[in-house]
Design a protein around this motif. Structure first.
Motif, PDB file in Angstrom:
ATOM      1  N   SER A 194       0.807  -1.230   0.000  1.00  0.00           N
ATOM      2  CA  SER A 194       0.000   0.000   0.000  1.00  0.00           C
ATOM      3  C   SER A 194       0.839   1.278   0.000  1.00  0.00           C
ATOM      4  N   VAL A 197       6.407   2.266  -3.124  1.00  0.00           N
ATOM      5  CA  VAL A 197       6.967   1.254  -4.027  1.00  0.00           C
ATOM      6  C   VAL A 197       5.891   0.242  -4.403  1.00  0.00           C
ATOM      7  N   SER A 217      -2.653  -3.721   5.037  1.00  0.00           N
ATOM      8  CA  SER A 217      -3.700  -3.623   6.067  1.00  0.00           C
ATOM      9  C   SER A 217      -5.063  -3.732   5.402  1.00  0.00           C
ATOM     10  N   TYR A 235      -2.499  -8.402   6.470  1.00  0.00           N
ATOM     11  CA  TYR A 235      -1.467  -8.904   7.396  1.00  0.00           C
ATOM     12  C   TYR A 235      -1.845  -8.684   8.851  1.00  0.00           C
ATOM     13  N   TYR A 324      17.606   1.107  -4.906  1.00  0.00           N
ATOM     14  CA  TYR A 324      17.316   2.151  -5.906  1.00  0.00           C
ATOM     15  C   TYR A 324      18.546   2.351  -6.801  1.00  0.00           C
ATOM     16  N   HIS A 367       1.911   4.283   7.757  1.00  0.00           N
ATOM     17  CA  HIS A 367       0.644   3.917   7.115  1.00  0.00           C
ATOM     18  C   HIS A 367       0.435   4.645   5.784  1.00  0.00           C
ATOM     19  N   ALA A 368       1.491   4.786   5.006  1.00  0.00           N
ATOM     20  CA  ALA A 368       1.374   5.464   3.707  1.00  0.00           C
ATOM     21  C   ALA A 368       0.376   4.734   2.820  1.00  0.00           C
ATOM     22  N   ARG A 369      -0.358   5.509   2.049  1.00  0.00           N
ATOM     23  CA  ARG A 369      -1.245   4.953   1.011  1.00  0.00           C
ATOM     24  C   ARG A 369      -0.868   5.652  -0.290  1.00  0.00           C
TER      25      ARG A 369
HETATM   26  P1  NDP Z   1       6.055   3.422   2.378  1.00  0.00           P
HETATM   27  O1  NDP Z   1       6.273   3.950   3.747  1.00  0.00           O
HETATM   28  O2  NDP Z   1       5.509   4.301   1.328  1.00  0.00           O
HETATM   29  O3  NDP Z   1       5.084   2.139   2.448  1.00  0.00           O
HETATM   30  C1  NDP Z   1       5.188   1.118   3.386  1.00  0.00           C
HETATM   31  C2  NDP Z   1       3.810   0.436   3.407  1.00  0.00           C
HETATM   32  O4  NDP Z   1       3.895  -0.815   4.083  1.00  0.00           O
HETATM   33  C3  NDP Z   1       2.749   1.256   4.127  1.00  0.00           C
HETATM   34  O5  NDP Z   1       1.633   1.385   3.275  1.00  0.00           O
HETATM   35  C4  NDP Z   1       2.400   0.427   5.366  1.00  0.00           C
HETATM   36  O6  NDP Z   1       1.023   0.627   5.680  1.00  0.00           O
HETATM   37  C5  NDP Z   1       2.714  -0.972   4.883  1.00  0.00           C
HETATM   38  N1  NDP Z   1       3.101  -1.935   5.929  1.00  0.00           N
HETATM   39  C6  NDP Z   1       3.741  -1.689   7.088  1.00  0.00           C
HETATM   40  N2  NDP Z   1       3.972  -2.843   7.740  1.00  0.00           N
HETATM   41  C7  NDP Z   1       3.475  -3.832   6.961  1.00  0.00           C
HETATM   42  C8  NDP Z   1       3.425  -5.247   7.102  1.00  0.00           C
HETATM   43  N3  NDP Z   1       3.963  -5.877   8.162  1.00  0.00           N
HETATM   44  N4  NDP Z   1       2.858  -5.949   6.113  1.00  0.00           N
HETATM   45  C9  NDP Z   1       2.336  -5.338   5.011  1.00  0.00           C
HETATM   46  N5  NDP Z   1       2.338  -4.004   4.843  1.00  0.00           N
HETATM   47  C10 NDP Z   1       2.920  -3.264   5.811  1.00  0.00           C
HETATM   48  O7  NDP Z   1       7.448   2.835   1.906  1.00  0.00           O
HETATM   49  P2  NDP Z   1       7.983   2.626   0.398  1.00  0.00           P
HETATM   50  O8  NDP Z   1       6.969   1.873  -0.359  1.00  0.00           O
HETATM   51  O9  NDP Z   1       8.459   3.892  -0.167  1.00  0.00           O
HETATM   52  O10 NDP Z   1       9.250   1.709   0.669  1.00  0.00           O
HETATM   53  C11 NDP Z   1       9.067   0.383   1.152  1.00  0.00           C
HETATM   54  C12 NDP Z   1      10.336  -0.048   1.886  1.00  0.00           C
HETATM   55  O11 NDP Z   1      11.403  -0.134   0.955  1.00  0.00           O
HETATM   56  C13 NDP Z   1      10.781   0.947   2.982  1.00  0.00           C
HETATM   57  O12 NDP Z   1      11.299   0.205   4.060  1.00  0.00           O
HETATM   58  C14 NDP Z   1      11.900   1.709   2.295  1.00  0.00           C
HETATM   59  O13 NDP Z   1      12.836   2.219   3.233  1.00  0.00           O
HETATM   60  C15 NDP Z   1      12.504   0.644   1.410  1.00  0.00           C
HETATM   61  N6  NDP Z   1      13.170   1.190   0.230  1.00  0.00           N
HETATM   62  C16 NDP Z   1      14.434   0.766  -0.022  1.00  0.00           C
HETATM   63  C17 NDP Z   1      15.092   1.216  -1.133  1.00  0.00           C
HETATM   64  C18 NDP Z   1      16.475   0.711  -1.413  1.00  0.00           C
HETATM   65  O14 NDP Z   1      17.197   1.294  -2.252  1.00  0.00           O
HETATM   66  N7  NDP Z   1      16.882  -0.389  -0.793  1.00  0.00           N
HETATM   67  C19 NDP Z   1      14.514   2.224  -2.043  1.00  0.00           C
HETATM   68  C20 NDP Z   1      13.139   2.561  -1.712  1.00  0.00           C
HETATM   69  C21 NDP Z   1      12.506   2.054  -0.597  1.00  0.00           C
HETATM   70  P3  NDP Z   1       0.370   0.106   7.078  1.00  0.00           P
HETATM   71  O15 NDP Z   1       1.383   0.362   8.167  1.00  0.00           O
HETATM   72  O16 NDP Z   1      -0.865   0.948   7.272  1.00  0.00           O
HETATM   73  O17 NDP Z   1       0.056  -1.328   6.881  1.00  0.00           O
END
Ligand code: NDP
Length: 377
Positions: A194, A197, A217, A235, A324, A367-369
């Motif tokens: 959600s 990425v 979520s 989850y 990235y 909780h990004a969407r």
């Molecule tokens: P975001 O913060 O935009 O999204 C994370 C999402 O995961 C939220 O929507 C959150 O919503 C959900 N989430 C949290 N916990 C869980 C869980 N246990 N199961 C399922 N969903 C969950 O992050 P990004 O999409 O931008 O990035 C994702 C990850 O990738 C981050 O950790 C980021 O640091 C990493 N990243 C790494 C990069 C690299 O070069 N290695 C580059 C870009 C990103 P909710 O909590 O409401 O469920």
């Protein structure tokens, strides 16, 4: 390739802002929490230094979890080596540091070797973390990092895509081995679908014909289904692992969550058939920060090697870390997918340039969407 088309006379015809000396930007002068963000009108404008530089007036930027982490010092050890590779400048300091990895804006000046862009072009880009970011009026990048913005999007919408798009391509294509030609009916699981990425990756994989299962979520189900997800597993429901185990095995898992995910996810991959687990949450930068560059890199390398070896020998599945990577030509391809309606921007929140600290607060709330965007100009 459209990138070979020559655009001539760039440097001579543009109306360069070089007569201006300083610009408006949000900077940090030390690592820390939200209090370290400072607005200033006195940052030196990043003008053209090299033949392939492109100078861009920023219209909109977006935030990523990396910005919050970098504000706290994450990755500084490795990133400072990229900023000052030979450590020639004894007085080198990364401060004042400008955060913000995405931009959508307009080209205002180009180096003499730039053939692909001209002043006035509307462009978008994902800025490498070792370069000054987009929470500023101007950014200068190399031609390779920049791409034409999709015509169908506003700057605000466009700024929500580049960094997650380059990351998703790096993870799914370069590391996961998927592409437009081989993804049809491949079974892909995306965890944390959600966020930035995830919402991009769902759409990319559906555009390529893959079957996409996601975890998120319960209150994000409508969003991810609307973007094309075939199966959605909540989850927070308590029986995520059982639900996933009842499904057909996967060809690729893209992990946006990390933590203990790999402990239960490896068993969901098809054994002995080239299936891959790709995580974006690796300990590399944390280790280089805490152990130093050499020890941290060696320690992380050993961890990766051991896990990869154990998984390939026990069940024939690949274990990989993804990162990235800057890539303008990939953004060209994404631009076409956007303009043909295959990929939509997912802008969750929008802030004016005066409210950058509030935009960071939004991100830190989790909780990004989709994405949080800042209107710069
Ligand atoms: P975001 O913060 O935009 O999204 C994370 C999402 O995961 C939220 O929507 C959150 O919503 C959900 N989430 C949290 N916990 C869980 C869980 N246990 N199961 C399922 N969903 C969950 O992050 P990004 O999409 O931008 O990035 C994702 C990850 O990738 C981050 O950790 C980021 O640091 C990493 N990243 C790494 C990069 C690299 O070069 N290695 C580059 C870009 C990103 P909710 O909590 O409401 O469920």
């Amino acid at each position: 390739c459209s990138r070979t088309l020559a655009r001539t006379g760039c440097r001579n015809v543009c109306s360069s802002p070089s007569r201006l000396q300083s610009m408006s930007a949000w900077v940090i002068d030390q690592y820390g929490s939200s209090g370290v963000l400072r607005h200033t009108e006195e940052i030196t404008i990043p003008t053209i230094n090299f033949a392939h530089d492109v100078m861009i007036k920023v219209s909109a930027a977006s935030l990523n979890p990396l910005d919050v982490n970098m504000r706290g010092g994450y990755g500084a050890a490795l990133l400072n080596i990229r900023r000052d590779p030979l450590s020639v400048l004894n007085s080198f300091s990364e401060f004042p540091l400008i955060l913000g990895r995405d931009l959508s804006g307009v080209v205002v000046d180009c180096g003499s070797g730039v053939t692909h862009f001209a002043p006035g072009d509307e462009v978008w880009a994902a800025i490498p973390p070792w370069k000054q970011g987009s929470l500023a009026e101007y950014v200068t990048l190399t031609e390779y990092e920049v791409s034409y913005k999709p015509k169908s999007l506003s700057h605000i919408e466009a700024a929500s895509i580049p960094y997650v798009a380059n990351t998703a391509f790096s993870a799914l294509v370069n590391t996961g081995g998927l592409c437009r030609e081989n993804s049809l009916n491949k079974r892909v699981l995306i965890t944390g679908a959600s966020g930035g990425v995830g919402t991009f990756s769902i759409q990319l994989l559906k555009a390529w014909g893959a079957h996409v299962t996601v975890t998120c979520s319960q209150n994000a189900e409508g969003l991810v289904r609307g973007l094309g997800a075939d199966e959605v597993v909540d989850y927070t429901s308590g029986d995520m692992a059982e639900q996933l185990e009842m499904m057909q095995r996967f060809d690729v898992i893209l992990d946006n969550v990390g933590g203990d995910t790999e402990e239960w996810a490896m068993g969901l991959l098809k054994p002995w058939s080239g299936a891959k687990y790709v995580t974006l949450v690796s300990p590399l930068l944390l280790k280089t920060d805490s152990m130093g560059l050499l020890d941290g890199t060696l320690n992380a390398g050993l961890t990766l090697h051991n896990k990869a070896f154990q998984n390939i020998t026990s069940s024939g599945v690949f274990y990989r870390w993804a990162f990235y990577a800057p890539d303008g030509p990939t953004l060209d391809e994404v631009s076409r997918l956007v303009d043909t309606g295959k990929i939509l921007p997912v802008v969750e929140a929008q802030f004016p340039f005066t409210q950058v600290p509030q935009a960071f607060q939004k991100l830190e709330g989790g909780h990004a969407r989709g994405k949080t965007v800042v209107k710069v100009a």
